[in-house]
Design an enzyme around this catalytic site. Sequence first.
Site, short mmCIF file in Angstrom:
data_model
loop_
_atom_site.label_atom_id
_atom_site.label_comp_id
_atom_site.label_asym_id
_atom_site.label_seq_id
_atom_site.Cartn_x
_atom_site.Cartn_y
_atom_site.Cartn_z
N ARG A 24 1.09 -32.50 23.49
CA ARG A 24 2.07 -31.98 24.36
C ARG A 24 3.44 -31.53 23.64
O ARG A 24 3.42 -32.38 22.54
CB ARG A 24 2.60 -32.84 25.36
CG ARG A 24 1.47 -33.04 26.58
CD ARG A 24 1.70 -34.02 27.62
NE ARG A 24 3.09 -33.43 28.20
CZ ARG A 24 4.11 -34.32 28.85
NH1 ARG A 24 4.01 -35.51 28.81
NH2 ARG A 24 4.99 -33.63 29.38
N ILE B 238 6.56 -21.77 24.95
CA ILE B 238 7.68 -22.30 25.26
C ILE B 238 7.24 -24.12 25.49
O ILE B 238 6.72 -24.45 26.25
CB ILE B 238 8.28 -21.69 26.94
CG1 ILE B 238 8.61 -20.50 26.40
CG2 ILE B 238 9.17 -22.77 27.34
CD1 ILE B 238 9.18 -19.81 27.82
N ARG B 239 7.92 -24.45 24.79
CA ARG B 239 7.57 -26.14 24.48
C ARG B 239 6.31 -26.47 24.62
O ARG B 239 5.91 -27.17 25.65
CB ARG B 239 8.36 -26.88 25.64
CG ARG B 239 9.76 -26.94 25.38
CD ARG B 239 10.69 -27.61 26.59
NE ARG B 239 10.17 -28.78 27.11
CZ ARG B 239 10.43 -29.96 26.80
NH1 ARG B 239 11.35 -30.24 25.84
NH2 ARG B 239 9.68 -31.03 27.25
N CYS C 228 -0.43 -23.23 29.23
CA CYS C 228 0.47 -23.98 29.02
C CYS C 228 0.37 -25.44 29.63
O CYS C 228 -0.35 -26.03 29.23
CB CYS C 228 1.84 -23.55 29.28
SG CYS C 228 3.23 -24.53 28.21
N GLU D 58 1.63 -14.66 31.24
CA GLU D 58 2.27 -13.92 32.42
C GLU D 58 3.68 -13.86 32.27
O GLU D 58 4.20 -12.97 33.14
CB GLU D 58 2.08 -15.01 33.46
CG GLU D 58 3.04 -16.28 33.46
CD GLU D 58 3.09 -17.35 32.46
OE1 GLU D 58 1.83 -17.07 31.78
OE2 GLU D 58 3.65 -18.50 32.40
N HIS E 138 2.18 -18.30 27.43
CA HIS E 138 2.43 -17.74 28.60
C HIS E 138 2.02 -16.32 28.59
O HIS E 138 2.99 -15.65 28.60
CB HIS E 138 4.02 -17.89 28.94
CG HIS E 138 4.40 -19.44 29.08
ND1 HIS E 138 3.87 -20.09 30.42
CD2 HIS E 138 4.86 -20.36 28.29
CE1 HIS E 138 4.30 -21.51 30.21
NE2 HIS E 138 5.22 -21.54 29.00
N GLY F 162 4.38 -24.64 33.62
CA GLY F 162 5.46 -25.60 34.38
C GLY F 162 5.60 -26.98 33.69
O GLY F 162 5.59 -26.96 32.44
N GLU F 163 5.96 -28.08 34.42
CA GLU F 163 6.04 -29.17 33.68
C GLU F 163 4.81 -30.18 34.15
O GLU F 163 4.38 -30.22 35.18
CB GLU F 163 7.20 -30.11 34.18
CG GLU F 163 8.55 -29.63 33.56
CD GLU F 163 8.43 -29.66 31.81
OE1 GLU F 163 7.81 -30.68 31.58
OE2 GLU F 163 8.71 -28.62 31.41
N SER F 164 3.85 -30.32 33.03
CA SER F 164 2.58 -30.94 33.46
C SER F 164 2.74 -32.18 34.23
O SER F 164 1.68 -32.62 34.83
CB SER F 164 1.84 -31.02 32.16
OG SER F 164 2.42 -31.84 31.15
#
EC number: 4.3.3.6
Lengths: 193, 295
Positions: free
Chosen positions: A105, A133-134, A78, A171, A169, A46-48
């Site tokens: 990051r 992803i990023r 991630c 998942e 990821h 997600g967004e950390s």
Amino acid sequence: MKIGVLALQGAVAEHMRSLERAGAEAVAVKRTDQLDELHGIVIPGGESTTIGKLMRKYGFMNAIRDFAAQGKPVFGTCAGLIVLADKIDGQEEAHLALMNMTVARNAFGRQRESFETELDVKGLDAPLRAVFIRAPLIKEVGDGVDVLSTHNGEIVTARQGHLLACSYHPELTDDYALHAYFLSMAKDVVGTN
Amino acid sequence: MAIETGTTTVKRGMAEMQKGGVIMDVMNVEQAKIAEAAGAVAVMALERVPSEIRAAGGVARMVDPTMVEEVMKVVSIPVMAKTRIGHYVEAKVLESLGVDYIDESEVLTPADDVFHIDKHEFTVPFVCGAKDLGEALRRIQEGASMLRTKGEPGTGNIVEAVRHMRLITGQIRKVQGMSKDELFNEAKVLGVPYDLLLEIHQSGKLPVVNFAAGGVATPSDAALMMHLGADGVFVGSGIFKSDSPEKFAKAIVEATTHFDDYKLIAEVSKNLGTPMKGIEISKLVGSDRMQDRSL
């Protein structure tokens, strides 16, 4: 085996699906009082920054540190990897700071540089399809941390005892091998108690 | 080992990571910092929020690239930007700048009144608006990796977003229960490819993330959209046109995460000040209705 997925923000449903395929009972965790009944917890992608803020706000920092101190396994993917690290490159403050490693990051660039690839992971029988992803990466690991896989020489999967982290990821694909690996970590803990 | 960029999994996966989060419209660097500090999962960089676009009239276009670059420099969360519908070159320009997601948006004045951008050939993922299942599947067919309700942007009135979300989820339920011969006809009625409709029939859900957008002005609005099945929320004018943007931004983030914890929503809604001024939908006519700008 009951495994929680921290459900404050991010790819919660996908982790729950993979955990269930690996044979676990998956629980979405929004409150700290849900931790007691769990044998392990996943901190999803997600967004950390968002996940970190909400974890602080709702008491998850100490609650998950206590959870880990009981020897219960924690798996960060991630953003979850960033949350687990005790040092974040260029940032003063870490989040849970449970794993002895330095992470960077957005280490591969912006979204247009995001990619997928095959990855050999120590402890898994077949190569894993890994979606970055990023994604962050692990720049350095300290004592007690095992490197489980690298991509172009950079560390992307690591384990420190009952703590597991990857920068991609697992998942987002149908391959649940890494979730099964985490589940076996949780079973080992239950077995020894 | 060999790597692949811009795959469907990578593009749709990026949107999966935004789930349960709030994406905020920002008009400058200061607002971007406020959004990030409040816990936004991404910011949408634009020159004017929808309510200002409405007030200003004229042609609304892609933002100045300088502004996008400045915002990308100051925040570490993903940065999105809007292209006019059908404006291939604006989209290519945004991709070249390195934005993380492009919104092919009806909030800007359409550049093409028939064709949307072929989004498959881009490495950067796209989000598009939809008000029914037909639009949603046409956008996916064109390569959109994420959807959002159109709602009615810049009105601070949630009714259209609710209408669109309810319609799409209702249509999905209907398609789930159809027989094969009915599916053939439904594909024709909706104007969508049969294969995509069959996928919906089998899975009972959209193959991409679907956020709410267009009219979210309060924490309760955001929670309502989550309750109705949205994967997350876009807030345009609702934050920076309110009395106290910091407070609204934080409160909307928390209400989105805990959309079914009403005590918590009550708590975060206290003393927020005045939300943005709203517009009654029936007062909008013709080209003022942004949701009707594409099909």
